[in-house]
Design a protein around this motif. Structure first.
Motif, mmCIF file in Angstrom:
data_model
loop_
_atom_site.group_PDB
_atom_site.id
_atom_site.type_symbol
_atom_site.label_atom_id
_atom_site.label_comp_id
_atom_site.label_asym_id
_atom_site.label_seq_id
_atom_site.Cartn_x
_atom_site.Cartn_y
_atom_site.Cartn_z
ATOM 1 N N ARG A 186 0.832 -1.170 0.000
ATOM 2 C CA ARG A 186 0.000 0.000 0.000
ATOM 3 C C ARG A 186 0.878 1.235 0.000
ATOM 4 O O ARG A 186 2.071 1.171 0.226
ATOM 5 C CB ARG A 186 -0.943 -0.023 1.197
ATOM 6 C CG ARG A 186 -2.145 -0.911 0.937
ATOM 7 C CD ARG A 186 -3.053 -1.007 2.128
ATOM 8 N NE ARG A 186 -2.436 -1.840 3.160
ATOM 9 C CZ ARG A 186 -3.068 -2.260 4.221
ATOM 10 N NH1 ARG A 186 -4.325 -1.926 4.429
ATOM 11 N NH2 ARG A 186 -2.459 -3.009 5.125
ATOM 12 N N LYS A 187 0.250 2.392 -0.202
ATOM 13 C CA LYS A 187 1.021 3.594 -0.462
ATOM 14 C C LYS A 187 2.020 3.900 0.644
ATOM 15 O O LYS A 187 3.156 4.272 0.398
ATOM 16 C CB LYS A 187 0.063 4.762 -0.689
ATOM 17 C CG LYS A 187 -0.743 4.563 -1.977
ATOM 18 C CD LYS A 187 -1.764 5.657 -2.181
ATOM 19 C CE LYS A 187 -2.582 5.399 -3.441
ATOM 20 N NZ LYS A 187 -3.628 6.386 -3.657
ATOM 21 N N GLY A 206 -5.960 0.283 -3.560
ATOM 22 C CA GLY A 206 -5.013 1.249 -4.103
ATOM 23 C C GLY A 206 -3.551 0.908 -3.979
ATOM 24 O O GLY A 206 -2.709 1.807 -3.848
ATOM 25 N N TYR A 207 -3.199 -0.365 -4.008
ATOM 26 C CA TYR A 207 -1.788 -0.741 -4.027
ATOM 27 C C TYR A 207 -1.151 -0.217 -5.322
ATOM 28 O O TYR A 207 -1.780 -0.200 -6.373
ATOM 29 C CB TYR A 207 -1.632 -2.260 -3.996
ATOM 30 C CG TYR A 207 -1.849 -2.895 -2.644
ATOM 31 C CD1 TYR A 207 -0.826 -3.578 -2.001
ATOM 32 C CD2 TYR A 207 -3.090 -2.826 -2.001
ATOM 33 C CE1 TYR A 207 -1.017 -4.173 -0.762
ATOM 34 C CE2 TYR A 207 -3.293 -3.410 -0.761
ATOM 35 C CZ TYR A 207 -2.252 -4.087 -0.152
ATOM 36 O OH TYR A 207 -2.454 -4.663 1.074
ATOM 37 N N THR A 208 0.098 0.208 -5.254
ATOM 38 C CA THR A 208 0.810 0.584 -6.472
ATOM 39 C C THR A 208 1.782 -0.508 -6.922
ATOM 40 O O THR A 208 2.112 -0.587 -8.102
ATOM 41 C CB THR A 208 1.584 1.907 -6.298
ATOM 42 O OG1 THR A 208 2.492 1.780 -5.216
ATOM 43 C CG2 THR A 208 0.628 3.061 -6.031
ATOM 44 N N ARG A 221 1.159 -6.938 3.523
ATOM 45 C CA ARG A 221 1.478 -5.595 3.032
ATOM 46 C C ARG A 221 2.002 -5.619 1.605
ATOM 47 O O ARG A 221 1.845 -4.656 0.858
ATOM 48 C CB ARG A 221 2.518 -4.939 3.944
ATOM 49 C CG ARG A 221 2.045 -4.685 5.360
ATOM 50 C CD ARG A 221 3.189 -4.154 6.197
ATOM 51 N NE ARG A 221 2.818 -3.980 7.601
ATOM 52 C CZ ARG A 221 3.663 -3.678 8.560
ATOM 53 N NH1 ARG A 221 4.957 -3.514 8.277
ATOM 54 N NH2 ARG A 221 3.253 -3.543 9.800
ATOM 55 N N VAL A 222 2.670 -6.703 1.243
ATOM 56 C CA VAL A 222 3.221 -6.791 -0.110
ATOM 57 C C VAL A 222 2.577 -7.891 -0.944
ATOM 58 O O VAL A 222 2.698 -7.908 -2.164
ATOM 59 C CB VAL A 222 4.754 -7.012 -0.070
ATOM 60 C CG1 VAL A 222 5.459 -5.816 0.545
ATOM 61 C CG2 VAL A 222 5.104 -8.290 0.672
ATOM 62 N N THR A 228 10.699 2.753 -25.082
ATOM 63 C CA THR A 228 9.892 3.531 -24.146
ATOM 64 C C THR A 228 8.588 2.819 -23.809
ATOM 65 O O THR A 228 7.955 2.226 -24.671
ATOM 66 C CB THR A 228 9.582 4.913 -24.733
ATOM 67 O OG1 THR A 228 10.816 5.595 -25.009
ATOM 68 C CG2 THR A 228 8.753 5.754 -23.771
ATOM 69 N N PHE A 229 8.198 2.890 -22.542
ATOM 70 C CA PHE A 229 6.926 2.310 -22.119
ATOM 71 C C PHE A 229 6.265 3.243 -21.109
ATOM 72 O O PHE A 229 6.854 4.244 -20.681
ATOM 73 C CB PHE A 229 7.114 0.917 -21.536
ATOM 74 C CG PHE A 229 8.176 0.809 -20.486
ATOM 75 C CD1 PHE A 229 7.948 1.217 -19.180
ATOM 76 C CD2 PHE A 229 9.431 0.294 -20.807
ATOM 77 C CE1 PHE A 229 8.932 1.121 -18.208
ATOM 78 C CE2 PHE A 229 10.418 0.206 -19.849
ATOM 79 C CZ PHE A 229 10.176 0.636 -18.548
ATOM 80 N N THR A 230 5.048 2.909 -20.700
ATOM 81 C CA THR A 230 4.266 3.756 -19.808
ATOM 82 C C THR A 230 4.132 3.116 -18.436
ATOM 83 O O THR A 230 3.849 1.910 -18.325
ATOM 84 C CB THR A 230 2.853 4.003 -20.386
ATOM 85 O OG1 THR A 230 2.973 4.708 -21.628
ATOM 86 C CG2 THR A 230 1.985 4.817 -19.424
ATOM 87 N N ILE A 231 4.349 3.910 -17.397
ATOM 88 C CA ILE A 231 4.090 3.480 -16.028
ATOM 89 C C ILE A 231 2.732 4.047 -15.628
ATOM 90 O O ILE A 231 2.549 5.262 -15.571
ATOM 91 C CB ILE A 231 5.183 3.969 -15.062
ATOM 92 C CG1 ILE A 231 6.522 3.307 -15.415
ATOM 93 C CG2 ILE A 231 4.797 3.663 -13.622
ATOM 94 C CD1 ILE A 231 7.680 3.796 -14.577
ATOM 95 N N LYS A 232 1.773 3.148 -15.399
ATOM 96 C CA LYS A 232 0.416 3.581 -15.043
ATOM 97 C C LYS A 232 0.418 4.118 -13.616
ATOM 98 O O LYS A 232 0.875 3.478 -12.686
ATOM 99 C CB LYS A 232 -0.532 2.381 -15.133
ATOM 100 C CG LYS A 232 -1.969 2.652 -14.691
ATOM 101 C CD LYS A 232 -2.715 3.415 -15.740
ATOM 102 C CE LYS A 232 -4.228 3.486 -15.394
ATOM 103 N NZ LYS A 232 -4.517 4.238 -14.157
ATOM 104 N N GLY A 233 -0.108 5.331 -13.459
ATOM 105 C CA GLY A 233 -0.170 5.931 -12.146
ATOM 106 C C GLY A 233 -1.243 5.285 -11.281
ATOM 107 O O GLY A 233 -2.109 4.538 -11.777
ATOM 108 N N SER A 234 -1.179 5.544 -9.980
ATOM 109 C CA SER A 234 -2.178 4.989 -9.073
ATOM 110 C C SER A 234 -3.535 5.584 -9.383
ATOM 111 O O SER A 234 -3.655 6.666 -9.960
ATOM 112 C CB SER A 234 -1.788 5.263 -7.617
ATOM 113 O OG SER A 234 -1.663 6.642 -7.386
ATOM 114 N N TYR A 235 -4.581 4.890 -8.979
ATOM 115 C CA TYR A 235 -5.939 5.225 -9.427
ATOM 116 C C TYR A 235 -6.794 5.663 -8.261
ATOM 117 O O TYR A 235 -6.391 5.504 -7.107
ATOM 118 C CB TYR A 235 -6.562 3.991 -10.085
ATOM 119 C CG TYR A 235 -6.124 2.718 -9.419
ATOM 120 C CD1 TYR A 235 -6.777 2.260 -8.292
ATOM 121 C CD2 TYR A 235 -4.990 2.040 -9.875
ATOM 122 C CE1 TYR A 235 -6.329 1.114 -7.648
ATOM 123 C CE2 TYR A 235 -4.552 0.900 -9.214
ATOM 124 C CZ TYR A 235 -5.220 0.458 -8.114
ATOM 125 O OH TYR A 235 -4.766 -0.665 -7.456
#
Length: 217
Positions: free
Chosen positions: A2-3, A63-65, A98-99, A210-217
């Protein structure tokens, strides 16, 4: 993770002692000790976007990243399954959650790989936590914003943050969705003593450029 736990982090059996005695147990552990491990870390927002079957999983809903998918032993054995217990003491189970928030997934993981770890479930998951807490994660991977990044740039960030880690010790996995290539997981390779090592030729990246890292939602 978690965050709150992810911020701290910037910082894939139970042997039954029978009448044969402890000598048998010792030789069993030695024979099944792996030559190394591969830590598989999932990019949770990307996984939750790409796999709709997981949207109601705890890691998506809370909301885990990042989350740990598994710590996979490197071994020549063709069968690593075990029917030994994956039950952990309540305090340890809470820390592991937690993980690795999905208890059923943890049990499935242990059943699949436990026979090749050379230890019991408690020590195995303790190793997972030790590796997870020691590995420092670049902040770009745990933020709320969706960002593009180059493979070499992210490798460089990891190497700078983690003493002893080289670019050869980390691999990235990607998937494409609606013309966007997302980072879905990363693999970190370890020797049996817990030190970073170069990944074998069986652990490869499929992210190119290049690739995209999806942000938290």
């Amino acid at each position: 993770m978690r965050k709150g736990f992810q911020q701290k982090m910037i910082k894939r059996s139970m042997l039954i002692i029978s009448a044969l005695g402890s000598c048998f147990v010792t030789s069993y552990l030695y024979a099944n000790k792996p030559v190394g491990y591969v830590l598989d870390i999932q990019m949770t927002p990307a996984i939750c976007l790409l796999d709709t079957s997981k949207v109601k999983k705890r890691k998506c809903m809370e909301g885990y990243t990042l989350n740990i998918e598994g710590l996979y032993p490197e071994t020549t054995s063709k069968n690593c399954s075990t029917d030994t217990s994956a039950t952990l003491q309540p305090l340890q189970a809470k820390v592991v959650a937690r993980v690795m928030p999905d208890e059923a997934a943890r049990r499935q993981l242990w059943a699949a790989v436990g026979g090749c770890t050379g230890t019991n479930a408690s020590r195995y998951f303790r190793t997972v936590i030790n590796y997870a807490e020691r590995l420092k994660i670049p902040s770009v991977m745990t933020g709320q914003e969706t960002k593009q990044i180059h493979t070499i740039s992210l490798q460089t960030m990891f190497v700078r943050l983690n003493k002893g880690l080289s670019a050869n010790s980390i691999r990235f996995q990607c998937m494409k969705h609606r013309n966007t290539t997302y980072l879905t997981s990363l693999n970190v390779c370890y020797a049996s003593d817990g030190q970073y090592k170069a990944c074998s030729n069986k652990v490869v990246s499929n992210c190119i450029g290049t690739f995209t890292i999806k942000g938290s939602y």
